[in-house]
Design a protein around this motif. Structure first.
Motif, PDB file in Angstrom:
ATOM      1  N   LEU A 192       0.779  -1.196  -0.090  1.00 56.81           N
ATOM      2  CA  LEU A 192       0.079  -0.082   0.119  1.00 56.81           C
ATOM      3  C   LEU A 192       0.965   1.277   0.017  1.00 56.81           C
ATOM      4  CD1 LEU A 192      -2.820  -1.007   2.455  1.00 56.81           C
ATOM      5  CD2 LEU A 192      -2.995  -0.833   0.115  1.00 56.81           C
ATOM      6  N   LEU A 193       2.087   1.457   0.613  1.00 55.74           N
ATOM      7  CA  LEU A 193       2.664   2.345   0.801  1.00 55.74           C
ATOM      8  C   LEU A 193       3.606   2.680  -0.557  1.00 55.74           C
ATOM      9  CD1 LEU A 193       3.971   1.977   4.522  1.00 55.74           C
ATOM     10  CD2 LEU A 193       2.610   3.492   3.578  1.00 55.74           C
ATOM     11  N   GLU A 205      -4.563   8.161  -4.821  1.00 61.38           N
ATOM     12  CA  GLU A 205      -3.821   9.054  -3.802  1.00 61.38           C
ATOM     13  C   GLU A 205      -4.625  10.275  -3.559  1.00 61.38           C
ATOM     14  OE1 GLU A 205       0.648   7.799  -4.874  1.00 61.38           O
ATOM     15  OE2 GLU A 205       0.001   9.503  -5.430  1.00 61.38           O
ATOM     16  N   ASP A 206      -5.430  10.735  -4.563  1.00 57.46           N
ATOM     17  CA  ASP A 206      -6.457  11.989  -4.386  1.00 57.46           C
ATOM     18  C   ASP A 206      -7.607  11.482  -3.788  1.00 57.46           C
ATOM     19  OD1 ASP A 206      -4.470  13.485  -5.044  1.00 57.46           O
ATOM     20  OD2 ASP A 206      -5.004  13.393  -7.182  1.00 57.46           O
ATOM     21  N   ALA A 207      -8.240  10.170  -3.501  1.00 54.37           N
ATOM     22  CA  ALA A 207      -9.487   9.865  -3.256  1.00 54.37           C
ATOM     23  C   ALA A 207      -9.392   9.756  -1.672  1.00 54.37           C
ATOM     24  CB  ALA A 207      -9.525   8.604  -3.708  1.00 54.37           C
ATOM     25  N   TRP A 208     -11.039   9.521  -1.034  1.00 61.07           N
ATOM     26  CA  TRP A 208     -10.984   9.273   0.297  1.00 61.07           C
ATOM     27  C   TRP A 208     -10.646   7.731   0.273  1.00 61.07           C
ATOM     28  CZ3 TRP A 208     -11.297  12.461   3.789  1.00 61.07           C
ATOM     29  CH2 TRP A 208     -11.882  13.743   3.791  1.00 61.07           C
ATOM     30  N   VAL A 209      -9.752   7.163   1.056  1.00 58.19           N
ATOM     31  CA  VAL A 209      -9.306   5.747   1.103  1.00 58.19           C
ATOM     32  C   VAL A 209      -9.563   5.194   2.394  1.00 58.19           C
ATOM     33  CG1 VAL A 209      -7.237   4.494   1.270  1.00 58.19           C
ATOM     34  CG2 VAL A 209      -7.341   6.374  -0.484  1.00 58.19           C
ATOM     35  N   PHE A 264      -1.365   8.666   1.209  1.00 56.34           N
ATOM     36  CA  PHE A 264      -2.823   9.059   0.716  1.00 56.34           C
ATOM     37  C   PHE A 264      -3.196  10.062   1.755  1.00 56.34           C
ATOM     38  CE2 PHE A 264      -2.018   4.617  -0.052  1.00 56.34           C
ATOM     39  CZ  PHE A 264      -2.083   4.191  -1.465  1.00 56.34           C
ATOM     40  N   ALA A 265      -3.176  11.391   1.261  1.00 54.22           N
ATOM     41  CA  ALA A 265      -3.515  12.418   2.369  1.00 54.22           C
ATOM     42  C   ALA A 265      -4.967  12.248   2.745  1.00 54.22           C
ATOM     43  CB  ALA A 265      -3.301  13.667   1.529  1.00 54.22           C
ATOM     44  N   PHE A 266      -5.903  11.729   2.032  1.00 53.79           N
ATOM     45  CA  PHE A 266      -7.429  11.597   2.491  1.00 53.79           C
ATOM     46  C   PHE A 266      -7.597  10.113   2.991  1.00 53.79           C
ATOM     47  CE2 PHE A 266      -6.848  14.837  -0.721  1.00 53.79           C
ATOM     48  CZ  PHE A 266      -7.407  16.107   0.056  1.00 53.79           C
ATOM     49  N   CYS A 267      -6.576   9.335   3.379  1.00 54.95           N
ATOM     50  CA  CYS A 267      -6.840   8.166   4.040  1.00 54.95           C
ATOM     51  C   CYS A 267      -8.047   8.405   5.338  1.00 54.95           C
ATOM     52  CB  CYS A 267      -5.533   7.336   4.445  1.00 54.95           C
ATOM     53  SG  CYS A 267      -5.911   5.934   5.088  1.00 54.95           S
ATOM     54  N   ALA A 268      -9.008   7.794   5.238  1.00 52.68           N
ATOM     55  CA  ALA A 268     -10.049   8.109   6.143  1.00 52.68           C
ATOM     56  C   ALA A 268     -10.056   6.994   7.479  1.00 52.68           C
ATOM     57  CB  ALA A 268     -11.423   8.402   5.787  1.00 52.68           C
TER      58      ALA A 268
END
Length: 384
Positions: free
Chosen positions: A279-280, A289-293, A314-318
């Protein structure tokens, strides 16, 4: 007459701790543009306008701005309360709204329509707010309202009775769980198990169109009975559900056509699954990478600080879930039995690891470290 059927705005709901207010504002601004572009005469919001009974001030601002924009686009608006809304608070605001915006929160008004004219005459809109049996039973004391099914059935009886006297075309609006719906697990949090609160399709006989709310995904129960779903994705379980509204057209005879109008998705939702290292670093996940994850890592054992590490890519890893593959089944051994079976300190440590790691004891590398630590401890004890 052209009618836009929407529902379940859930203003104020968060998404895994993140505010959705600005994303929803953008989507609802698009909806107001669609009203103008499609010459919509009436917009229906079938319940759950807010996500809570006591929304923050910013939620009221967004609702007021949206209703004003839709009204400025030339449409009437009919809003009903849902199970998340406070009928009293939503109803109080209705007195402050401009003409052409109707908010229905009183169960006793179910049989009294809001009539809006077009070139063929009036169309009667019967708003049915969410009917919690325990809260509305006293209003209709002559009936035995022990379920939402019974409450909606009674309200629709009032609709048909009034419609029989008035005649003409009609639309019913209800916030409930109708038979034939496929609910998304974990999405419709208030849907009860069993059949007491499932409303049969036959209950909605009569009107030309029935606009339903409560289910967050678009669904067609019949040609004339539909759910529009929510304008935003509020759960990873909804990721494959389209977002939008039903554009309903009534002619002089009744229902003429129904068309789906898409709404934009501000940020798509992705569920990705692999080992944490994959994943990393694996390039195949670059598209997310730009999605909610929702990240599901499959390592046999829990890894340190996975959320922080994943958010670096993933900046938007929720949300992060540990979903190991190939985990051994339970062997029936309690921790005390594992400890009693250990014949050395190394086996004792191995028994502990097996207990906390779903049966997986020490790896060869870990076993070597454990032996070195035990040998060093034994040497210290022997020389002290």
């Amino acid at each position: 007459m052209r009618i836009l059927h929407t529902s379940d705005w859930h203003i104020g709901r968060s998404f895994h701790g993140h505010s959705t207010l600005e994303a929803l504002r953008g989507v609802l601004e698009t909806l107001a543009v669609q009203v103008r572009e499609n010459d919509v005469d009436v917009v229906i919001v079938a319940g759950d306008v807010f996500d809570s009974a006591a929304p923050a001030a910013a939620c009221y601002t967004l609702l007021s701005d949206t209703l004003r924009a839709i009204s400025d686009a030339g449409a009437h608006i009919v809003v009903t309360s849902g199970n998340h809304d406070s009928a009293a608070r939503l109803g109080f605001q209705s007195a402050l709204l401009r003409d052409g915006i109707h908010v229905v929160t009183d169960p006793l008004s179910a049989g009294t329509p809001i009539s809006i004219d077009d070139e063929h005459g009036p169309v009667h809109f019967y708003g049915i707010p969410f009917l919690e049996p325990a809260l509305v039973r006293h209003l209709w004391a002559e009936t035995d309202l022990r379920s939402q099914r019974a409450a909606v059935e009674h309200a629709m009886g009032l609709v048909r009775s009034d419609l029989a006297e008035r005649g003409g075309r009609s639309v019913a609006i209800s916030h409930c769980f109708a038979a034939g719906v496929e609910a998304t697990p974990g999405v419709e949090r208030e849907i009860r198990q069993g059949s007491l609160d499932v409303v049969p399709l036959s209950v909605f006989d009569g009107p030309d169109y029935v606009a339903l709310g409560h289910i967050h995904g678009r669904q067609q129960i019949s040609e004339r009975v539909r759910y529009a779903g929510a304008p935003l994705h509020y759960s990873f379980g909804e990721a494959d559900k389209p977002r939008g509204s039903w554009l309903v057209e009534l002619d002089a005879e009744g229902l003429a056509s129904v068309e789906w109008i898409e709404l934009p998705v501000p940020r798509r939702l992705s569920t990705i699954r692999a080992s944490l290292d994959e994943l990393l670093g694996d390039p195949r996940f670059a598209a997310h990478e730009d999605a909610w994850v929702c990240a599901q890592y499959t390592d046999p054992t829990p890894q340190p600080d996975p959320m922080r590490r994943l958010q670096a890519r993933f900046a938007f890893c929720a949300t992060v879930m540990h979903t190991p593959e190939g985990v051994r089944g339970p062997d029936g051994l309690t921790y005390s039995r594992r400890v009693r079976a250990a014949r050395s300190d190394a086996e004792l440590v191995d028994a502990f690891l097996a207990h906390v790691r779903d049966g997986e004891g020490a790896t060869d590398a870990e076993a070597e470290v454990i032996r070195d630590v035990i040998d060093e401890r034994s040497l210290v004890e022997a020389t002290s």
